[in-house]
Scaffold this active site. Structure first.
Site, short mmCIF file in Angstrom:
data_model
loop_
_atom_site.label_atom_id
_atom_site.label_comp_id
_atom_site.label_asym_id
_atom_site.label_seq_id
_atom_site.Cartn_x
_atom_site.Cartn_y
_atom_site.Cartn_z
N ARG A 1 -20.84 12.98 -23.75
CA ARG A 1 -19.83 12.68 -22.90
C ARG A 1 -18.59 11.88 -23.30
NH1 ARG A 1 -22.72 15.31 -21.37
NH2 ARG A 1 -24.25 15.03 -19.77
N SER B 1 -22.84 11.40 -11.76
CA SER B 1 -23.71 10.16 -12.30
C SER B 1 -22.53 9.08 -12.44
CB SER B 1 -24.22 10.41 -13.58
OG SER B 1 -25.37 11.57 -13.38
N GLU C 1 -19.03 6.43 -16.05
CA GLU C 1 -18.54 7.89 -16.52
C GLU C 1 -17.29 8.29 -15.99
OE1 GLU C 1 -21.73 11.04 -16.65
OE2 GLU C 1 -20.24 12.17 -15.71
#
Ligand SMILES: Cc1cc2nc3c(=O)[nH]c(=O)nc-3n(C[C@H](O)[C@H](O)[C@H](O)COP(=O)(O)OP(=O)(O)OC[C@H]3O[C@@H](n4cnc5c(N)ncnc54)[C@H](O)[C@@H]3O)c2cc1C
Length: 343
Positions: free
Chosen positions: A159, A237, A333
């Site tokens: 990520r 998420s 995130e």
């Protein structure tokens, strides 16, 4: 138009200006014009990985809407594609699966645009964009120049990428190299997926079977956008899985979900940490329109009346609980737009 209408979390006020260039040339021109003005700006794809503040964004939002998938010359056994940044990612996955091409089949159902894929190196069920990404065509904010950046120079990690780390500009298109092996997938690299399809880790399965199994797994978690499922009014998420030293992980309870990354580094399950910190599915703070998804501890959902403040307040509450319980700092995130995590 409020940005809540252009984001999957459905929170956020209006931008000062909303630009919707339709062709790649117009996208370049509009971006250069905005940059020349010196005002604040941001690129917007499908709005599935951002939280926009209630006061909106005091700058120009440049929507990336350019579509198109082009097959490029490739060597036997592979297929090269150039994909315009505004092409919806899941439609790209369908395009490749329909042609029996392998490499992104396990990333079916991820919302948003193809051009946003490299920003956080999207991934799911054992595949990451970095497995197939060859290069990106990039309009650099600093130089105003167009360049093709090879994937190896994008510092793609879990990520993360140079873009997440602060390199600014517009991804205009991405180039992928997929495998063309009679419709078989890349080796299955997720135990959860392997179990769901009754295969072994490392097996190669028809790509359509992988895609359908992934979509079924994701639906159970509210991870496929669906207007009929209130648990999908989210940014997916909300926290990344924290990477910690192996010695730190060894001191956690023995049932703490974790995956070794390097000999001395371990990825912890953020969902496990949240649940064990006492925050379960459906949890909500009194009077708040934000809640933990009823299907997936990692997702924060807008139950219908949430403000951006409600989302941030719940996120901060989760972070604090996990920090107090385990000494681990959970990182959000999605990107925060028009506000900071301290607002
Ligand atoms: C239900 C759900 C499930 C999800 N599941 C996953 C998952 O399994 N794995 C995963 O990795 N992610 C997942 N996500 C997160 C999200 O879908 C991805 O991060 C996706 O790539 C975001 O694309 P977008 O077009 O919506 O980006 P946006 O939200 O519009 O933008 C995200 C960031 O990228 C920047 N950006 C967007 N387009 C460009 C461009 N062309 N050039 C430069 N910068 C750009 C924006 O400025 C912003 O900073 C999920 C989200 C939801 C809502």
């Amino acid at each position: 138009m409020d940005l809540r209408e252009l984001t999957t979390l459905r929170v956020g006020g209006s931008p000062r200006e909303l630009l919707s260039p339709e062709t790649p040339d117009e996208l370049v021109r509009a971006s250069l014009d905005v940059w020349a003005s010196g005002e604040e700006w941001m690129a917007l794809g499908g709005g599935s990985n951002i939280v926009v503040g209630d006061d909106g964004f005091d700058g120009s939002v440049i929507r990336v809407l350019t579509r198109g998938i082009e097959a490029l010359p490739s060597v036997p056994g592979t297929a090269r594609l150039r994909v315009q940044a505004g092409e919806p990612w899941d439609e790209l996955v369908s395009y490749t699966v329909d042609r029996g091409l392998a490499g992104i089949e396990a990333m079916a159902g991820i919302p948003g645009s193809s051009g946003a894929g490299p920003i956080q190196n999207i991934g799911a069920y054992g595949q990451e964009l970095s497995d197939t990404l060859v290069s990106v065509e990039f309009l650099d904010h600093e130089t105003g120049r167009l360049e093709v950046i090879p994937a190896a120079r994008l510092e793609l990690g879990y990520r993360s990428s140079v873009f997440k780390a602060g390199r600014r500009g517009i991804v205009l298109s991405i180039e992928l190299e997929l495998t063309d092996a009679e419709g078989l997938s890349r080796p299955v690299a997720s135990q959860q997926l392997a179990t769901a399809i009754g295969a072994a880790f490392g097996d190669r399965i028809p790509v359509g079977v992988i895609r359908d199994a992934v979509l079924a797994l994701r639906r159970v978690k509210g991870m496929v956008l669906d207007a009929a499922d209130p648990d999908t009014t989210s940014a997916g998420s909300f926290f990344t899985n924290p990477l910690v030293a192996a010695s730190f992980a060894r001191a956690l309870p023995p049932d703490a979900a974790q995956w070794p990354i390097e000999p001395d580094r371990v990825k912890l399950s953020a969902a496990w940490l949240i649940e064990r910190a006492g925050i379960g599915r459906g949890f909500s703070l009194p009077g708040s329109g934000a809640a933990i998804s009823s299907k997936h501890t990692l997702a924060i959902v807008n139950t219908g009346s949430a403000t951006a403040y409600d989302i941030l307040e719940l996120a901060r509450f989760v972070q604090e609980r996990v920090r107090n319980e385990f000494g681990v700092a959970l990182q959000p995130e999605p990107g925060y737009i028009g506000m900071t995590s301290g607002d």
